[in-house]
Every structure is written in C-alpha cells, then in structure tokens.
Scaffold this motif. Sequence first.
Motif, PDB file in Angstrom:
ATOM      1  N   VAL A  15       0.847  -1.206   0.000  1.00  0.00           N
ATOM      2  CA  VAL A  15       0.000   0.000   0.000  1.00  0.00           C
ATOM      3  C   VAL A  15       0.879   1.252   0.000  1.00  0.00           C
ATOM      4  CG1 VAL A  15      -1.645   1.345   1.390  1.00  0.00           C
ATOM      5  CG2 VAL A  15      -2.020  -1.107   1.021  1.00  0.00           C
ATOM      6  N   THR A  16       1.931   1.241   0.801  1.00  0.00           N
ATOM      7  CA  THR A  16       2.829   2.409   0.849  1.00  0.00           C
ATOM      8  C   THR A  16       3.450   2.660  -0.523  1.00  0.00           C
ATOM      9  OG1 THR A  16       3.361   1.897   3.148  1.00  0.00           O
ATOM     10  CG2 THR A  16       4.814   3.446   2.025  1.00  0.00           C
ATOM     11  N   ALA A  17       3.963   1.597  -1.149  1.00  0.00           N
ATOM     12  CA  ALA A  17       4.579   1.757  -2.474  1.00  0.00           C
ATOM     13  C   ALA A  17       3.557   2.321  -3.459  1.00  0.00           C
ATOM     14  CB  ALA A  17       5.117   0.421  -2.957  1.00  0.00           C
ATOM     15  N   SER A  18       2.335   1.797  -3.420  1.00  0.00           N
ATOM     16  CA  SER A  18       1.289   2.256  -4.344  1.00  0.00           C
ATOM     17  C   SER A  18       1.001   3.743  -4.153  1.00  0.00           C
ATOM     18  CB  SER A  18      -0.017   1.471  -4.122  1.00  0.00           C
ATOM     19  OG  SER A  18       0.219   0.099  -4.241  1.00  0.00           O
ATOM     20  N   ILE A  19       0.939   4.165  -2.899  1.00  0.00           N
ATOM     21  CA  ILE A  19       0.651   5.576  -2.606  1.00  0.00           C
ATOM     22  C   ILE A  19       1.742   6.478  -3.190  1.00  0.00           C
ATOM     23  CG2 ILE A  19       0.556   7.299  -0.722  1.00  0.00           C
ATOM     24  CD1 ILE A  19      -0.819   5.068   0.984  1.00  0.00           C
ATOM     25  N   TYR A  20       2.990   6.101  -2.964  1.00  0.00           N
ATOM     26  CA  TYR A  20       4.091   6.931  -3.481  1.00  0.00           C
ATOM     27  C   TYR A  20       4.081   6.989  -5.001  1.00  0.00           C
ATOM     28  CZ  TYR A  20       6.382   8.184   0.845  1.00  0.00           C
ATOM     29  OH  TYR A  20       6.664   8.771   2.054  1.00  0.00           O
ATOM     30  N   LEU A  21       3.801   5.856  -5.634  1.00  0.00           N
ATOM     31  CA  LEU A  21       3.825   5.818  -7.106  1.00  0.00           C
ATOM     32  C   LEU A  21       2.666   6.621  -7.686  1.00  0.00           C
ATOM     33  CD1 LEU A  21       4.778   2.066  -7.377  1.00  0.00           C
ATOM     34  CD2 LEU A  21       6.181   3.976  -8.204  1.00  0.00           C
ATOM     35  N   LYS A  22       1.491   6.454  -7.069  1.00  0.00           N
ATOM     36  CA  LYS A  22       0.310   7.160  -7.584  1.00  0.00           C
ATOM     37  C   LYS A  22       0.461   8.671  -7.406  1.00  0.00           C
ATOM     38  CE  LYS A  22      -3.924   7.520  -9.112  1.00  0.00           C
ATOM     39  NZ  LYS A  22      -4.502   6.918 -10.293  1.00  0.00           N
ATOM     40  N   ARG A  23       1.000   9.059  -6.257  1.00  0.00           N
ATOM     41  CA  ARG A  23       1.157  10.497  -6.015  1.00  0.00           C
ATOM     42  C   ARG A  23       2.200  11.103  -6.952  1.00  0.00           C
ATOM     43  NH1 ARG A  23       2.400  12.807  -1.578  1.00  0.00           N
ATOM     44  NH2 ARG A  23       0.830  14.421  -1.617  1.00  0.00           N
ATOM     45  N   ALA A  24       3.034  10.233  -7.541  1.00  0.00           N
ATOM     46  CA  ALA A  24       3.999  10.710  -8.545  1.00  0.00           C
ATOM     47  C   ALA A  24       3.411  10.565  -9.951  1.00  0.00           C
ATOM     48  CB  ALA A  24       5.300   9.934  -8.427  1.00  0.00           C
ATOM     49  N   MET A  25       2.067  10.381 -10.008  1.00  0.00           N
ATOM     50  CA  MET A  25       1.325  10.367 -11.280  1.00  0.00           C
ATOM     51  C   MET A  25       1.611   9.129 -12.149  1.00  0.00           C
ATOM     52  SD  MET A  25      -0.116  13.257 -10.758  1.00  0.00           S
ATOM     53  CE  MET A  25      -0.934  13.748 -12.247  1.00  0.00           C
ATOM     54  N   LYS A  26       2.038   8.034 -11.530  1.00  0.00           N
ATOM     55  CA  LYS A  26       2.292   6.824 -12.325  1.00  0.00           C
ATOM     56  C   LYS A  26       1.033   5.970 -12.390  1.00  0.00           C
ATOM     57  CE  LYS A  26       6.295   8.174 -13.091  1.00  0.00           C
ATOM     58  NZ  LYS A  26       6.417   8.917 -14.332  1.00  0.00           N
TER      59      LYS A  26
END
Length: 290
Positions: A15-26
């Motif tokens: 979940v943490t990895a997903s949050i960081y990636l999504k917030r970086a517009m990936k």
Amino acid sequence: MKYDVIVIGGGIAGVTASIYLKRAMKKVLLIESKQIGGEILKADKVENYPALKEVKGYELGLNMSEQLKSLDIEVINELVTSIDGSDNNFIINNKYECKKVIIATGTSSNRLGLLNEDKFIGKGISFCATCDGNFFKGKDVAVIGGGNTALDSAIYLSNIVNKVYLIHRRDEFRGEESKVNIINNKDNIEVLFNTTVKELKGNDFIESIVLNNDQEINVSGVFVCIGHVPNSSIFNGSKDEGKYIITDSNYETSIEGIYAIGDVIVKEVRQLTTAASDGTIAATNILKKL
Ligand code: NAP
C-alpha cells in the motif's frame, strides 16, 4: 492498458509503495488476493506505529483501503500465479502488462503438520486469535508457540475464553518479557513448557488434543502461532534457504525490474514501520527508472 507498476500484495508495504507511485502520477495497479491490510488485520492492538498511540489492526486495514480509494488507486482482488516477461515488459497472470513489478506478498502462517490439521481449519484450528477468538467465548482453548504472536494471542484469548493452555516446545519463551509478565499474572493461562501436540481429536470439530507425554486435554480451539513462511512461490529469482526473496538495497531482486518489499524479503526486522519504509524506498527507486 500497460501499467507503469503492478504491486502484488496489499499489506502496509504494498500500500505504501502504491501511494508513493500514484502520487507521482504513475499508472499503478495493486493486486491483492484477500483483504487490504494483510497480516496487520490479525493484530488486536498496534501500539508501535508513530503518531497512532493505539489502533486496532482492522482499523489500520480499513484506513489503508480508504486511502487507496481517495487516491483513486486501482485495486484488483485476484491471486497472482504468474509473472512473465522481462524488464519494462512484464505480464502478470497472462493479462496485466506493466513495466515494473513490486512483490509485497508477505508471509503465511506455519502449520503444525499433524494429521487432520487441514480438516479442522475453521472447525477448531485457527491462525488468528483476534479474528476467531469470539467463537470460543467461555470455552477452553490451546495456543501453540512461544513467540510474540503466541503470547499476544494467549493474552487476548484469556479475556474471552474460560482457560488458555499455552503450549511451547522449549522451556523459555522467545517473545517479549513484558508479555511474559502479563501471562504469569493471568489466573486462566496455564503454561506448558517442553510440550508439543501430537494428535488432534474430534468428530466435526476439535474436542481434544494429545500431548507428547500422552496427556489428553479437552479444548474446543487450537490457535497455531508457530511462525510464518514467505509467500514467494511466484518469484523465480534468488531466494535464501528459507525461500525469502533476496534484494539489493534499492529492493530490486535478482531479476531486473522486479522489486520485493515487506515480510517476504530477507531482512532482520519484520515490523509495520520497516514494511512501510521498504515500500517508500522501492517506489522512490522505481520512479528514478521510469
Ligand atoms: P516467531 O517469533 O518465529 O515464533 C514462532 C514460535 O513458534 C517460536 O517460539 C517457535 O519455537 C515456535 N515453533 C516454530 N515451529 C514450531 C513447531 N513446528 N512446533 C511447535 N512450535 C514451533 O513467530 P511470531 O510469533 O509469529 O512472530 C513473527 C515476528 O513478528 C517476530 O519478529 C515477532 O517479534 C513479530 N511480532 C511482533 C509483535 C509485537 O508486539 N511487536 C507481535 C507479533 C509478532 P522456538 O522458540 O523453540 O523456536
């Protein structure tokens, strides 16, 4: 559609990895076979996560789900059985394409390896005291193991059931002293050291267990808390002798483009905080490569 990253496993690491990636517009897809939250859903109380003085495990899981929704992160409920392809061209379960993969599949509970064990799962055998404890209100149960999970489970159950037999194979607990002290002050927890279970008895449900000294004790439930095995069978790269995935300091595995984080990797400390940290570092390193 081709995703930038597919994250396999919806515990705190994934979940943490997903949050960081999504917030970086990936473009991120999170695939989870059970429930968002992972192992922490089994925890009664979490008291060692900064800024959350005390929180129920299932509440953390719910909060994670809500955060994924609010960030509009795509989540699919499916068991991943295959990762094919190579860097920048991976295919998961023969249908989801992506450039990078993060494996965050965690661990599963060890089994005792006794005859009838599978038959009694959900019919007396449980791997989660906080999930199933209420089914045993006022009854006698056994908890097997000597680590923190076994100690926590015994303490939790002692407030619900009539009596807890805490059965450990050695003469000393592996878990924390503070938990041992609580157990020693509980009237309804009987500790059986140097003891193993050799037989599970019952018709439809567990009725009794036979110990290594041939003593038979009547219990309605047996909580198996004897550690974990990594859920790493989908990964064909380098693993240690315990099948934990080996990564470098960026959390990239021996297969370029596949990263692994959380409890499934070789590491010393398996905690919520370290899983979240793994997710952050892996996502940050992937962002540099996308
Ligand atoms: P664990 O620490 O590996 O303990 C497993 C226990 O099961 C050990 O006491 C072991 O005995 C026993 N065992 C293993 N195989 C057995 C078998 N076949 N038959 C009988 N007994 C067997 O596992 P855990 O308690 O699940 O904890 C996993 C990790 O999570 C640990 O790092 C733990 O500290 C952490 N954790 C932390 C908290 C917390 O409150 N901070 C809570 C839960 C878990 P031996 O001792 O003889 O090897």
